[in-house]
Motif scaffolding. Structure first.
Motif, mmCIF file in Angstrom:
data_model
loop_
_atom_site.group_PDB
_atom_site.id
_atom_site.type_symbol
_atom_site.label_atom_id
_atom_site.label_comp_id
_atom_site.label_asym_id
_atom_site.label_seq_id
_atom_site.Cartn_x
_atom_site.Cartn_y
_atom_site.Cartn_z
ATOM 1 N N PRO A 62 0.924 -1.088 0.035
ATOM 2 C CA PRO A 62 0.182 0.152 0.098
ATOM 3 C C PRO A 62 0.796 1.351 -0.105
ATOM 4 N N ALA A 63 2.067 1.296 1.216
ATOM 5 C CA ALA A 63 2.604 2.587 1.150
ATOM 6 C C ALA A 63 2.901 2.503 -0.553
ATOM 7 N N LEU A 64 4.085 1.751 -1.569
ATOM 8 C CA LEU A 64 4.159 2.102 -3.061
ATOM 9 C C LEU A 64 3.642 2.344 -2.972
ATOM 10 N N ALA A 65 2.492 1.715 -3.761
ATOM 11 C CA ALA A 65 1.240 2.431 -4.062
ATOM 12 C C ALA A 65 0.712 4.150 -4.399
ATOM 13 N N ARG A 66 1.114 3.957 -3.146
ATOM 14 C CA ARG A 66 0.419 5.291 -2.728
ATOM 15 C C ARG A 66 2.234 6.640 -3.316
ATOM 16 N N ALA A 67 2.866 5.955 -2.881
ATOM 17 C CA ALA A 67 3.706 6.574 -3.519
ATOM 18 C C ALA A 67 3.607 6.673 -4.656
ATOM 19 N N ILE A 68 3.344 6.084 -5.795
ATOM 20 C CA ILE A 68 4.168 5.679 -6.775
ATOM 21 C C ILE A 68 3.362 6.272 -7.428
ATOM 22 N N GLU A 69 1.943 6.441 -7.241
ATOM 23 C CA GLU A 69 0.741 7.785 -7.572
ATOM 24 C C GLU A 69 0.634 8.592 -7.526
ATOM 25 N N THR A 70 1.659 9.188 -6.056
ATOM 26 C CA THR A 70 1.791 10.530 -5.901
ATOM 27 C C THR A 70 3.287 11.144 -6.235
ATOM 28 N N ALA A 71 4.565 10.210 -7.120
ATOM 29 C CA ALA A 71 5.218 10.481 -8.483
ATOM 30 C C ALA A 71 4.658 10.371 -9.450
ATOM 31 N N GLN A 72 3.658 9.888 -9.617
ATOM 32 C CA GLN A 72 2.991 9.812 -10.852
ATOM 33 C C GLN A 72 2.603 11.290 -11.468
ATOM 34 N N GLN A 73 2.045 12.096 -10.481
ATOM 35 C CA GLN A 73 1.096 13.213 -10.632
ATOM 36 C C GLN A 73 2.476 14.338 -10.868
ATOM 37 N N GLY A 74 3.109 14.020 -9.459
ATOM 38 C CA GLY A 74 4.480 15.391 -9.737
ATOM 39 C C GLY A 74 4.745 15.042 -10.883
ATOM 40 N N ILE A 75 5.423 14.053 -11.285
ATOM 41 C CA ILE A 75 6.237 14.251 -12.863
ATOM 42 C C ILE A 75 5.577 14.494 -14.265
ATOM 43 N N LYS A 76 4.510 14.449 -13.914
ATOM 44 C CA LYS A 76 3.233 15.085 -15.348
ATOM 45 C C LYS A 76 3.200 16.930 -14.721
ATOM 46 N N GLN A 77 3.423 16.945 -13.383
ATOM 47 C CA GLN A 77 3.257 18.656 -13.623
ATOM 48 C C GLN A 77 4.770 19.538 -13.561
ATOM 49 N N ARG A 78 5.543 18.101 -13.172
ATOM 50 C CA ARG A 78 7.512 18.612 -12.787
ATOM 51 C C ARG A 78 7.562 18.382 -14.914
ATOM 52 N N LEU A 79 7.393 17.773 -15.595
ATOM 53 C CA LEU A 79 7.631 17.728 -16.913
ATOM 54 C C LEU A 79 7.274 17.529 -17.912
ATOM 55 N N ALA A 80 6.257 18.897 -17.535
ATOM 56 C CA ALA A 80 5.872 19.596 -18.903
ATOM 57 C C ALA A 80 6.255 19.515 -19.836
ATOM 58 N N PRO A 81 5.478 18.806 -21.466
ATOM 59 C CA PRO A 81 6.383 18.829 -23.087
ATOM 60 C C PRO A 81 7.458 20.283 -22.971
ATOM 61 N N THR A 82 6.742 21.030 -23.586
ATOM 62 C CA THR A 82 6.503 21.776 -24.308
ATOM 63 C C THR A 82 5.793 22.944 -24.098
ATOM 64 N N SER A 83 7.201 24.154 -24.271
ATOM 65 C CA SER A 83 6.241 25.348 -24.321
ATOM 66 C C SER A 83 5.456 25.692 -25.156
ATOM 67 N N GLN A 84 4.897 27.504 -25.308
ATOM 68 C CA GLN A 84 3.870 27.567 -26.760
ATOM 69 C C GLN A 84 4.554 27.486 -28.310
ATOM 70 N N GLN A 85 5.818 27.823 -27.518
ATOM 71 C CA GLN A 85 6.845 27.979 -29.081
ATOM 72 C C GLN A 85 7.260 26.667 -29.814
ATOM 73 N N GLY A 86 7.088 25.936 -28.315
ATOM 74 C CA GLY A 86 7.810 24.056 -28.635
ATOM 75 C C GLY A 86 8.663 23.978 -28.630
ATOM 76 N N GLU A 87 9.765 24.476 -28.314
ATOM 77 C CA GLU A 87 11.065 24.500 -26.802
ATOM 78 C C GLU A 87 10.392 23.197 -25.624
ATOM 79 N N PRO A 88 11.406 22.234 -25.355
ATOM 80 C CA PRO A 88 11.731 22.265 -24.512
ATOM 81 C C PRO A 88 11.872 22.946 -23.193
ATOM 82 N N LEU A 89 10.374 22.708 -21.746
ATOM 83 C CA LEU A 89 11.177 22.773 -21.277
ATOM 84 C C LEU A 89 11.399 22.694 -19.968
ATOM 85 N N VAL A 90 12.038 21.699 -20.137
ATOM 86 C CA VAL A 90 13.080 20.790 -19.071
ATOM 87 C C VAL A 90 14.324 20.419 -19.854
#
Length: 828
Positions: A365-393
Motif C-alpha cells: 500500500p505505501a509503495l502504491a501511494r508513493a507511485i501515484e504521488t510521484a506520477q502526478q508530480g512528474i506530470k506537473q514537473r515535466l511539462a513537455p514543451t512551451s507554446q513555442q514548441g521548445e522543451p521546458l525541461v
C-alpha cells in the motif's frame, strides 16, 4: 585472481592463444573458400560472370598456399611486434583519419571499404564475445580500452587477411565475388577464437562474473569434400611443400623462441611433406611448450587435430540471434539480482511458468501511494514543451527529478524485491533518457512512462524475465521510430516529427490514465501505435504518402498481371493457339491488362478494349483456310495493331520493343495465312471470348499470389523520379534472411548502401503478404524492394539496422554495467 602469473603475462598469453586459434582454423577456412568458389562456378550465370568465377577459382587454386602463409606471417608479426609504425601510419586512426585534407587513391579507398566490411561482418557475429574479451584484457592491463590496433580487434585481422589476399596474387574483383563466403567463414572463425580465449581466461579466474556465453559447435569437414589445396593434391600446395601447413612456417618461426614448439615442433605428416585432414596440427600443437594454457594451472583446451577441428553452426538467423542476445542480457540481469535479492529470482522464475498476466504480485500500500504521488508530480514537473514548441525541461533536470522520486519510492518500499525493482527501472530509464538519438522533445514522454512501467514491473516481474512483455515492446517500437528522427539532421519536414510526437504523447497519456490495468493497457496502445504508423506513412507523411500510393499501384498491377497470366494459361491450356501468340499473351498482354485495369478499373471501356484485342489476336492467329476469312483478317488487322501498340505503350514499353513484339506476331499471322496453324473451332472461340469478358470473376485470390522475381514481368517500368525500384545488387539470400526481410518493422531505420554511398532510410510500408517493401530516404526519395531483393541486400550487408539491439536491451546492459560496479545500490 587465483593465478601465480602476473596480469600482464596472462593478457599476453591470451593474445597468443587467440592467434593460435586463428591459425588452427585457417586450413579449413581456405578449404571452405575453395569450395565456395567451386559452388559459384557451378551456378548458372551469364558468360561474363562465368568467366569471372572461373578466374576466381583458378587464381585461388594457384594462390591458396601463398594466401594462407601470408596470413600466418602477418599474425606472427603483429603478435610479436605489434602493428609497425609504418603500417600504423597507413591504417586509419579512430577519430583522426581525416583531420587533414589529402588526396587519397582509389586503391586506398577500396582497401578501406573491403577491410571495413569484413571487420563489420566479423563484429556482427562476434561482438558479444569480443566485448567480454575486451573487458577481461583491459581489466588485466588496467586500462579503459584496448589500443586502436590491438591484435584482438577485428579490423586488424581484416587488414592482415586482405593484404595477404593481394600478396598472393588475388584481385579485388575476386574478393568481391567470394565476399559472402569469406565474411561468413572469418566471422565464424573469429567468434570461436574469441570464445576459446574467454574460456581460458575464465579458467584463470579473470572476471568470472562475466558469463561465458553458450557455444554450439559443428564439424567443419564436409563429408563429400575432396582433399583440397592443403592435402598435397596439386590444387595449390605442390607435393613436398608445406611443413606445418604454413608453407614452411614452423611453430618456432610463428611464435619465436618463447617455447611455442621450438626445436620440438613436428612437421605435418600429410602426403609429400604437406598435411592432410587430421594431421599436421595434431603433431605440431601437441608438442607446444609453455604458452597460453601450458603454464602452471592450465588445462589443455579440447581439440587439436585439423580433422577434429570444430566450428560454430551455420550462421543463425538474425531474428534468432537478436532474440538470443536479448534473452541472454535479461538472464544475466536476473542472475546478478538473484545473488543479492534471492526472492527476486524466485518471483521472476515463477512468472516464467505462468501465463502472462496471471496472478500479478500486489503492490504494498505505501509503495502504491508513493507511485501515484510521484506520477502526478512528474506530470506537473515535466511539462513537455512551451507554446513555442521548445522543451521546458532539459535531460539533466528530468534525471534529477526522477532520481529524487526514486529515493522517496525506496523509502516507501516494503520488501527488498520492491527496492531492487525501483532501482533497476530507474537505471533503465536513466539509460533511455541519455540516448542522444532520441529527440529532446520526445524524451519527456519516455520519462513520464517510468512510473507506469515501475508499477507493471513490480506487479508483473516477468517484465524482467521476457523480452515479449508489451511494456518493453512499446518502448522499443517507439524508440526505433524516433531514433535519428531529427528533422534538422535529416532534412525532413517538421510536421513529420510533429505527427509522431503527438501520437507518442497520446500513447503515454492513455497509459497514465489506466494505471491499474497492467500489461493490457500497454498491449492496447502498442496495437494502436502500429495502426498509427501504417496510416501515418500512407496518409500524413508528405515524404512517403506519394511513394506509398505508387508502391500500392505497383503491387496491384503486378498482382493483377500474375493473376491474368495464371488465368490465361488455364484458358489456353487445351486450345491450339500458336506458340508465339501464347507467349505474347502471357508475357506482354497480361501486363497490359493489369495496367489498364489499375488505371481505369476492370469494368472500364478501355479495359474491355484490351480484352477484345486479345480475343481478336487469338482468332487472327488461328488457321484461315478460306478467302473470306483471310479478307476479314486483313480488314481487322490495322485496328488490331493499333490496339496492340496502344496497350504496350500504356504498359511502359518503348517503340523498339513494340516493333520486336509486332514482328514476332507477324510471323504467327503468316503461319495462319498459309494454313500451318491449327484450327480453333467456332464454339471454342466463342467460349474464349465470353471468358475474356468476365476474366476478373475467374482470377485466383490475390492472397494466394507470390510476387517473386521470376514472376514479376518488368518492375523497371515503374521507375520514376518519385519512385526508385531496386532491380539488382545484394547476395543470394538464405531462408533466414528472407524470413528476416518479412519481419522488418514499419517505422524502423536502416543504413542503405547503394550506388556507392550510404544513407539512412526508414521503412514506410509493407505490401500484401510483405511481398514488396518501401523505404524513404531522409531527402524524401522512395525506394521499393521486392522481398527477395530486400533479403539479398540484408544478406550482403547493404541494408543494416540503425540499431544493433533494442532500446530496452541496451538500457538493460547499461544497468548491468552499473550494478557490476556497485550491486549494493539494489538494496540501499
Amino acid at each position: 585472481m587465483a593465478q601465480s602469473a602476473s596480469p600482464e603475462t596472462i593478457a599476453s598469453q591470451a593474445r597468443r592463444l587467440y592467434t593460435e586459434e586463428l591459425v588452427k582454423g585457417l586450413v579449413d577456412l581456405v578449404q571452405a573458400a575453395l569450395e565456395g568458389a567451386r559452388s559459384l562456378l557451378d551456378k548458372p550465370s551469364e558468360h561474363a560472370t562465368f568467366q569471372r568465377r572461373r578466374d576466381l577459382l583458378h587464381g585461388l587454386n594457384q594462390g591458396a598456399q601463398a594466401w594462407h602463409r601470408s596470413i600466418v606471417t602477418g599474425l606472427r608479426q603483429v603478435l610479436l611486434g605489434g602493428v609497425s609504425a609504418t603500417k600504423a601510419a597507413e591504417w586509419p586512426q579512430a577519430g583522426s583519419a581525416r583531420d587533414t585534407l589529402t588526396l587519397v587513391s582509389d586503391d586506398t579507398i577500396e582497401l578501406e571499404i573491403v577491410t571495413s566490411r569484413l571487420a563489420l561482418a566479423i563484429m556482427d557475429r562476434a561482438s558479444w564475445e569480443f566485448a567480454d574479451l575486451r573487458s577481461r584484457v583491459a581489466f588485466l592491463e588496467q586500462r579503459n580500452e584496448l589500443d586502436p590496433h590491438d591484435l584482438l580487434r577485428a579490423h586488424v585481422l581484416a587488414r592482415i587477411v586482405f593484404d595477404a589476399w593481394r600478396a598472393s596474387g588475388q584481385t579485388l574483383d575476386s574478393w568481391r565475388e567470394l565476399q559472402a563466403v569469406l565474411h561468413e567463414e572469418f566471422a565464424l572463425l573469429v567468434e570461436e577464437a574469441y570464445h576459446e580465449t574467454n574460456r581460458w581466461l575464465v579458467a584463470q579466474d579473470v572476471l568470472p562474473d562475466v558469463d561465458l556465453r553458450p557455444f554450439i559447435r559443428r564439424s567443419r569437414t564436409h563429408p563429400n569434400a575432396p582433399l583440397g589445396w592443403h592435402a598435397g593434391t596439386g590444387m595449390g600446395y605442390p607435393a613436398g611443400g608445406g611443413g606445418l601447413g604454413m608453407g614452411g612456417v614452423t611453430d618456432s618461426q610463428l611464435f619465436g623462441p618463447s617455447g611455442y614448439g621450438g626445436a620440438n615442433a613436428s612437421p605435418g605428416a600429410g602426403p609429400g611433406g604437406g598435411y592432410g585432414p587430421g594431421q599436421g596440427y595434431a603433431s605440431g600443437y601437441d608438442s607446444l611448450g609453455p604458452g597460453p594454457g601450458r603454464g602452471p594451472g592450465f588445462t589443455r583446451l579440447p581439440g587439436g587435430a585439423v580433422g577434429d577441428e570444430t566450428r560454430l553452426m551455420t550462421r543463425a538467423a538474425p531474428l534468432a540471434r537478436s532474440r538470443d542476445h536479448a534473452e541472454a542480457v535479461l538472464g544475466r540481469l536476473n542472475r546478478l539480482i538473484g545473488r543479492h535479492v534471492p526472492q527476486f529470482g524466485v518471483s521472476t522464475q515463477t512468472l516464467r511458468l505462468k501465463a502472462p498476466g496471471d496472478v500479478p504480485t500486489r503492490l504494498s500500500p505505501a509503495l502504491a501511494r508513493a507511485i501515484e504521488t510521484a506520477q502526478q508530480g512528474i506530470k506537473q514537473r515535466l511539462a513537455p514543451t512551451s507554446q513555442q514548441g521548445e522543451p521546458l525541461v532539459t535531460t539533466p533536470v528530468m534525471l534529477d527529478e526522477l532520481h529524487q522520486r526514486k529515493q522517496v519510492l525506496k523509502k516507501a518500499a516494503a520488501t527488498p524485491e520492491e527496492r531492487a525493482t525501483i532501482e533497476i527501472v530507474a537505471l533503465l530509464f536513466q539509460s533511455i533518457l541519455t540516448e542522444e538519438r532520441i529527440p529532446a522533445s520526445v524524451r519527456v514522454w519516455f520519462a513520464r512512462l517510468q512510473m507506469p512501467v515501475l508499477r507493471v514491473a513490480v506487479t508483473e516481474p516477468d517484465f524482467f524475465a521476457t523480452i515479449d512483455h508489451p511494456a518493453r515492446r512499446l518502448i522499443d517500437r517507439m524508440g526505433a521510430c524516433v531514433m535519428g528522427f531529427d528533422t534538422a539532421a535529416h532534412g525532413m519536414a517538421g510536421s513529420t516529427s510533429d505527427a509522431l510526437e503527438r501520437e507518442i504523447k497520446r500513447v503515454v497519456q492513455v497509459v497514465e490514465a489506466y494505471p491499474d490495468t497492467g500489461r493490457r493497457v500497454f498491449q492496447t496502445v502498442l496495437t494502436e501505435f502500429e495502426k498509427f504508423l501504417e496510416h501515418y506513412f500512407k496518409n500524413e507523411n508528405e515524404a512517403t504518402k506519394k511513394g506509398v500510393s505508387l508502391a500500392q499501384q505497383v503491387e496491384q498491377r503486378e498482382t493483377l498481371a500474375i493473376q491474368y497470366t495464371i488465368e490465361l494459361r488455364r484458358m489456353l491450356n487445351e486450345v491450339p493457339v500458336q506458340e508465339g501468340v501464347r507467349q505474347f499473351l502471357f508475357h506482354v498482354w497480361a501486363d497490359v491488362l493489369a495496367t489498364t485495369a489499375v488505371r481505369y478499373g476492370a469494368p472500364a471501356e478501355q479495359t474491355k478494349t484490351m480484352k477484345r484485342a486479345a480475343a481478336d489476336l487469338i482468332w487472327s492467329a488461328s488457321a484461315k483456310v478460306t478467302r473470306e476469312e483471310r479478307a476479314e483478317v486483313i480488314r481487322r488487322l490495322p485496328l488490331l495493331l493499333k490496339s496492340l501498340r496502344e496497350g504496350m505503350a500504356s504498359a511502359g514499353m518503348d517503340t523498339a520493343r513494340q516493333d520486336e513484339q509486332i514482328q514476332q506476331l507477324n510471323n504467327s499471322l503468316a503461319a495462319a495465312f498459309t494454313a500451318k496453324a491449327a484450327v480453333i473451332p467456332d464454339d471454342r472461340l466463342r467460349e474464349l471470348m465470353e471468358r475474356l469478358e468476365t476474366l476478373e470473376e475467374l482470377l485466383p485470390d490475390a492472397q494466394d499470389v507470390d510476387i517473386d522475381e521470376s514472376m514479376v514481368l518488368d518492375l523497371s517500368g515503374h521507375q520514376s523520379s518519385e519512385l526508385e525500384v531496386v532491380l539488382d545488387g545484394g547476395s543470394m539470400p538464405t531462408p533466414a534472411m528472407v524470413a528476416w526481410a518479412r519481419e522488418l518493422q514499419v517505422g524502423s531505420w536502416y543504413m542503405l548502401d547503394r550506388g556507392g554511398h550510404s544513407e539512412p532510410v526508414q521503412l514506410a510500408w509493407h505490401g500484401m503478404r510483405k511481398q514488396l517493401s518501401l523505404f524513404v530516404t531522409s531527402q524524401g526519395r522512395c525506394v521499393l524492394f521486392q522481398q527477395h531483393r530486400l533479403a539479398a541486400y540484408l544478406q550482403a550487408g547493404h541494408l543494416l539496422p540503425a540499431q544493433d539491439e533494442a532500446l530496452t536491451v541496451r538500457a538493460t546492459r547499461s544497468a548491468l554495467a552499473k550494478l557490476d560496479v556497485d550491486a549494493s545500490r539494489l538494496l540501499s
